[in-house]
Design a protein around this motif. Structure first.
Motif, short mmCIF file in Angstrom:
data_model
loop_
_atom_site.label_atom_id
_atom_site.label_comp_id
_atom_site.label_asym_id
_atom_site.label_seq_id
_atom_site.Cartn_x
_atom_site.Cartn_y
_atom_site.Cartn_z
N ALA A 83 -10.39 -10.40 8.61
CA ALA A 83 -10.11 -9.11 7.98
C ALA A 83 -8.69 -9.07 7.43
CB ALA A 83 -10.33 -7.98 8.98
N LEU A 84 -7.72 -9.63 8.17
CA LEU A 84 -6.35 -9.66 7.68
C LEU A 84 -6.21 -10.60 6.49
CD1 LEU A 84 -4.48 -9.75 11.12
CD2 LEU A 84 -4.48 -7.86 9.48
N TRP A 85 -6.96 -11.69 6.50
CA TRP A 85 -6.89 -12.65 5.39
C TRP A 85 -7.37 -12.01 4.08
CZ3 TRP A 85 -11.10 -14.68 2.61
CH2 TRP A 85 -10.79 -15.69 1.71
N VAL A 86 -8.40 -11.19 4.19
CA VAL A 86 -8.91 -10.51 2.99
C VAL A 86 -7.82 -9.63 2.38
CG1 VAL A 86 -10.54 -8.77 2.17
CG2 VAL A 86 -11.33 -10.58 3.69
N LEU A 87 -7.08 -8.90 3.24
CA LEU A 87 -6.03 -8.03 2.73
C LEU A 87 -4.85 -8.83 2.19
CD1 LEU A 87 -6.13 -5.27 5.48
CD2 LEU A 87 -6.77 -5.01 3.10
N ARG A 88 -4.54 -9.97 2.83
CA ARG A 88 -3.46 -10.82 2.33
C ARG A 88 -3.80 -11.40 0.96
NH1 ARG A 88 0.57 -13.55 4.56
NH2 ARG A 88 -0.26 -15.57 3.88
N GLU A 89 -5.06 -11.79 0.80
CA GLU A 89 -5.48 -12.35 -0.48
C GLU A 89 -5.47 -11.29 -1.58
OE1 GLU A 89 -6.50 -15.66 -1.45
OE2 GLU A 89 -5.23 -15.91 0.33
N ALA A 90 -5.82 -10.07 -1.22
CA ALA A 90 -5.81 -8.99 -2.21
C ALA A 90 -4.39 -8.65 -2.64
CB ALA A 90 -6.51 -7.75 -1.67
N GLY A 91 -3.42 -8.86 -1.75
CA GLY A 91 -2.02 -8.64 -2.10
C GLY A 91 -1.58 -7.20 -1.86
N PRO A 92 -0.28 -6.96 -1.86
CA PRO A 92 0.25 -5.60 -1.62
C PRO A 92 -0.14 -4.62 -2.72
CG PRO A 92 1.99 -7.08 -2.32
CD PRO A 92 0.79 -7.95 -2.08
N GLN A 93 -0.44 -5.13 -3.93
CA GLN A 93 -0.82 -4.22 -5.02
C GLN A 93 -2.19 -3.60 -4.80
OE1 GLN A 93 -0.43 -7.45 -5.28
NE2 GLN A 93 -2.31 -8.34 -6.14
N ALA A 94 -3.00 -4.18 -3.89
CA ALA A 94 -4.33 -3.62 -3.64
C ALA A 94 -4.22 -2.21 -3.06
CB ALA A 94 -5.10 -4.53 -2.69
N ARG A 95 -3.25 -2.00 -2.17
CA ARG A 95 -3.09 -0.66 -1.59
C ARG A 95 -2.68 0.34 -2.66
NH1 ARG A 95 0.79 2.66 0.31
NH2 ARG A 95 0.20 4.01 2.08
N GLN A 96 -1.76 -0.06 -3.54
CA GLN A 96 -1.34 0.85 -4.61
C GLN A 96 -2.51 1.18 -5.54
OE1 GLN A 96 1.84 -1.20 -6.55
NE2 GLN A 96 3.14 -1.30 -4.71
N THR A 97 -3.30 0.15 -5.88
CA THR A 97 -4.45 0.39 -6.75
C THR A 97 -5.47 1.29 -6.08
OG1 THR A 97 -4.12 -1.79 -7.76
CG2 THR A 97 -6.25 -0.74 -8.09
N ALA A 98 -5.68 1.09 -4.76
CA ALA A 98 -6.65 1.90 -4.04
C ALA A 98 -6.22 3.37 -3.99
CB ALA A 98 -6.84 1.36 -2.63
N VAL A 99 -4.93 3.60 -3.73
CA VAL A 99 -4.43 4.98 -3.70
C VAL A 99 -4.58 5.63 -5.07
CG1 VAL A 99 -2.37 6.39 -3.39
CG2 VAL A 99 -2.85 4.53 -1.80
N LEU A 100 -4.22 4.88 -6.11
CA LEU A 100 -4.36 5.40 -7.47
C LEU A 100 -5.82 5.66 -7.80
CD1 LEU A 100 -2.96 6.10 -10.13
CD2 LEU A 100 -3.18 3.70 -10.78
N GLY A 101 -6.72 4.76 -7.37
CA GLY A 101 -8.14 4.95 -7.63
C GLY A 101 -8.70 6.18 -6.94
#
Length: 327
Positions: free
Chosen positions: A190-208
């Motif tokens: 589960a942590l690897w998936v988030l690491r691969e998505a990168g820190p920008q994934a959280r920003q994109t998710a919040v914006l989405g």
């Protein structure tokens, strides 16, 4: 007007259908014995019912070819030629049908002349009235906005699901590299998936999440503008709200496409769905964890930090795989 026109048209058809005052007749050849320029003539024909040759006054067609008139017509007796209709039933069978006795206009003709203009006016008037209603139809724009809202919502849900997978693993501390205790495979994956998505994934998710919430109400108001039928059924206030919502959606779409948000949402969802291939994801996660366990510990600490009250959100049920292309 359209309904009244169809009523008159139906009456015309009805009168023609029930009209039975003329008996059956068949076409026969007539020998023209004498003919005047106005068409008045005397003709001769064979009557099969009285079994004799008969003569009578008739109205010939004065405009027919001169070759059918005497003396040009090739008849050795010097007669002309004409055709007529002989009655084949009733007490007058064998007589010629007098076409000049027919009225120029019957009831069916009157109803037809009344009905056709009304039908034409009804169709034209109805279409002209419908034009203002369908001017605001923006089918393509509403569909594009719906796809963008869906992609934004998916990106936000996929990120929350990935974070929830880390928190649900039940282990809040990872063993050090020197420890002999094996890390929990589900947690590392589960942590690897988030690491691969990168820190920008959280920003994109919040914006989405914000964009999906903003567009949800606009799409509801713009629903009548999605098609001709829905726009025709909508009332004046609904059409006004739809026009305003379409204007705002057009601005949001232009701004989102200028910033490349549709591609960002799609790529984020692809990155966050890598864990669906459990075996391959577990192997990649184990290898990556072995190379940098400290980074995993920091990420776990960030994700398991207590959230402010009222800010937690539950993840939605898992949707099926969406085939976004890898960029």
């Amino acid at each position: 007007m359209l309904t009244l026109g169809f009523v008159f048209f139906a009456c015309s058809v009805g009168f023609d259908a029930v009209r039975s005052d003329l008996p059956e007749a068949r076409q026969i050849d007539l020998a023209v014995l004498d003919e005047k320029p106005d068409g008045s003539c005397r003709v001769r024909w064979a009557d099969p019912y009285q079994k004799r040759v008969r003569e009578a006054s008739y109205h010939c067609d004065p405009g027919r070819s001169a070759l059918l008139k005497a003396p040009q017509y090739s008849d050795s007796r010097g007669y002309g030629w004409e055709s007529g209709f002989m009655l084949t039933e009733g007490p007058d069978r064998g007589d010629l049908e007098d076409l000049t006795a027919e009225p120029d206009f019957r009831y069916s003709d009157v109803f037809l002349l009344l009905g056709m203009p009304l039908i034409g006016l009804g169709l034209i008037g109805g279409n002209l009235r419908a034009v203002p209603r369908v001017m605001g139809v923006e089918t393509r724009l509403v569909r594009r906005a719906a796809r963008l809202s869906e992609a934004a919502e998916w990106a936000a849900e996929d990120y929350e699901r990935a974070v929830a997978a880390v928190r649900e693993a039940g282990c809040h501390v990872l063993p050090s590299q020197a420890s002999e205790v094996a890390p929990d495979a589900r947690l590392v994956t589960a942590l690897w998936v988030l690491r691969e998505a990168g820190p920008q994934a959280r920003q994109t998710a919040v914006l989405g999440g914000k964009l999906a919430k903003q567009m949800h109400g606009l799409l509801d108001d713009a629903a009548p503008a999605a098609g001709l039928r829905s726009m025709l059924k909508a009332g004046p206030m609904a059409r006004l709200n739809a026009a305003q919502a379409v204007t705002e959606l057009r601005l949001l779409l232009a701004d989102s496409e200028r910033k490349g948000l549709p591609e960002r949402f799609a790529q984020t969802s692809v990155d966050l769905l890598r864990g669906q291939d459990a075996d391959r994801a577990a192997l990649a996660a184990e290898t990556d964890f072995a190379g940098d366990p400290t980074a995993y510990s920091r990420l776990l600490a960030q994700l398991t930090r207590p959230a402010p009250s009222g800010s937690s959100r539950s993840a939605s049920p898992r949707r099926g795989w969406r085939g976004y292309p890898r960029r």
